[in-house]
Design a protein around this motif. Structure first.
Motif, short mmCIF file in Angstrom:
data_model
loop_
_atom_site.label_atom_id
_atom_site.label_comp_id
_atom_site.label_asym_id
_atom_site.label_seq_id
_atom_site.Cartn_x
_atom_site.Cartn_y
_atom_site.Cartn_z
N LEU A 22 73.84 54.19 -67.01
CA LEU A 22 73.05 54.58 -68.17
C LEU A 22 73.92 54.81 -69.40
CD1 LEU A 22 70.28 56.97 -66.81
CD2 LEU A 22 70.08 54.59 -67.51
N VAL A 23 75.06 55.45 -69.21
CA VAL A 23 75.95 55.71 -70.35
C VAL A 23 76.36 54.41 -71.02
CG1 VAL A 23 78.27 56.54 -70.97
CG2 VAL A 23 76.73 57.97 -69.59
N LYS A 24 76.58 53.35 -70.22
CA LYS A 24 76.93 52.04 -70.79
C LYS A 24 75.78 51.46 -71.62
CE LYS A 24 80.10 50.55 -67.17
NZ LYS A 24 80.29 49.61 -66.06
N LYS A 25 74.56 51.79 -71.24
CA LYS A 25 73.39 51.20 -71.91
C LYS A 25 72.91 52.02 -73.10
CE LYS A 25 71.99 48.47 -68.02
NZ LYS A 25 72.28 47.18 -68.63
N LEU A 26 73.24 53.30 -73.13
CA LEU A 26 72.78 54.17 -74.21
C LEU A 26 73.61 53.95 -75.47
CD1 LEU A 26 72.34 57.47 -72.16
CD2 LEU A 26 70.53 55.93 -72.92
N GLN A 27 72.92 53.84 -76.58
CA GLN A 27 73.57 53.67 -77.89
C GLN A 27 73.18 54.86 -78.76
OE1 GLN A 27 75.67 51.07 -78.46
NE2 GLN A 27 75.27 50.42 -76.36
N ASP A 53 71.72 65.53 -65.18
CA ASP A 53 73.18 65.53 -65.26
C ASP A 53 73.66 65.08 -66.64
OD1 ASP A 53 73.32 66.34 -62.62
OD2 ASP A 53 73.86 64.37 -61.83
N LEU A 54 72.97 64.10 -67.22
CA LEU A 54 73.35 63.57 -68.53
C LEU A 54 72.70 64.33 -69.69
CD1 LEU A 54 73.19 59.73 -67.77
CD2 LEU A 54 75.24 61.15 -68.06
N LEU A 69 69.64 64.25 -70.76
CA LEU A 69 68.86 63.32 -71.57
C LEU A 69 67.50 63.91 -71.92
CD1 LEU A 69 69.60 59.97 -69.73
CD2 LEU A 69 70.69 60.85 -71.80
N ALA A 93 74.70 57.35 -63.50
CA ALA A 93 75.04 57.97 -64.78
C ALA A 93 75.95 57.04 -65.59
CB ALA A 93 75.73 59.31 -64.55
N GLU A 94 76.93 56.43 -64.93
CA GLU A 94 77.82 55.48 -65.61
C GLU A 94 77.04 54.29 -66.14
OE1 GLU A 94 80.76 54.60 -62.64
OE2 GLU A 94 81.70 56.59 -62.82
N GLN A 144 76.58 59.35 -59.58
CA GLN A 144 77.68 59.09 -60.51
C GLN A 144 77.59 57.67 -61.06
OE1 GLN A 144 81.62 59.58 -58.83
NE2 GLN A 144 82.55 58.43 -60.50
#
Length: 169
Positions: free
Chosen positions: A78-83, A108-109, A111, A75-76, A72
């Protein structure tokens, strides 16, 4: 580092918290995101390992309940880093042995993941580890083999490319 720097020049986002360059070691930069590097260090520690341990992580159930919180948090992170609309990539040699964990997070994401595996002469890689941290050549070449075997094994069947370091230079 040279190959990752090339990816940066081609527009790949490598994160917003990069490890500083080091004069006399890697003056142009390591191109490793400190958030991911620190996360991988903590993950290896929980698995009773480290980047310089030679034993494989066989038997660690990264997709089981014992690592649910780490998945978890990853995932959080990576989500912060993905644009949106931007290709993101990260470099950390620890990832090679942690790919079973990261693959769970990528799935999970949902990607679209691609792998770039740098192939370097094991003696050159070991000499670099010896110069940087005093690791004996035998341990350095064995660590190189461990990481390469894991990278090749864990990306089999996935989109990947191998880049020869010598040919790049």
């Amino acid at each position: 580092s040279a190959i990752t720097r090339g990816l940066k020049a081609l527009g790949v986002d490598l994160g917003d918290n990069l490890l500083d360059a080091a004069d006399g070691d890697n003056a142009k930069g390591f191109w490793e995101d400190l958030d991911i590097l620190g996360f991988n260090e903590r993950l290896l520690s929980k698995a009773h390992s480290s980047w310089q341990k030679l034993a494989p992580l066989d038997g660690v159930d990264f997709d089981g309940p014992a690592y649910a919180l780490e998945r978890q948090k990853a995932a959080e992170l990576l989500v912060k880093k993905l644009q949106p609309g931007v290709v993101f990539g990260f470099k950390d040699p620890r990832t090679a042995v942690l790919l079973p964990f990261w693959r769970c997070v990528f799935e999970d994401l949902e990607l679209d993941v691609r792998y770039l595996i740098t192939v370097r002469n094991p003696l050159e890689a070991a000499a670099s580890l010896q110069k940087r941290g005093g690791l004996p050549m035998l341990k350095g070449t064995t660590l190189w083999a461990k990481h390469m075997i894991e990278a090749v094994r864990e990306t089999a069947g996935d989109p990947r490319v191998f880049v020869a370091f010598d040919q790049l230079i």
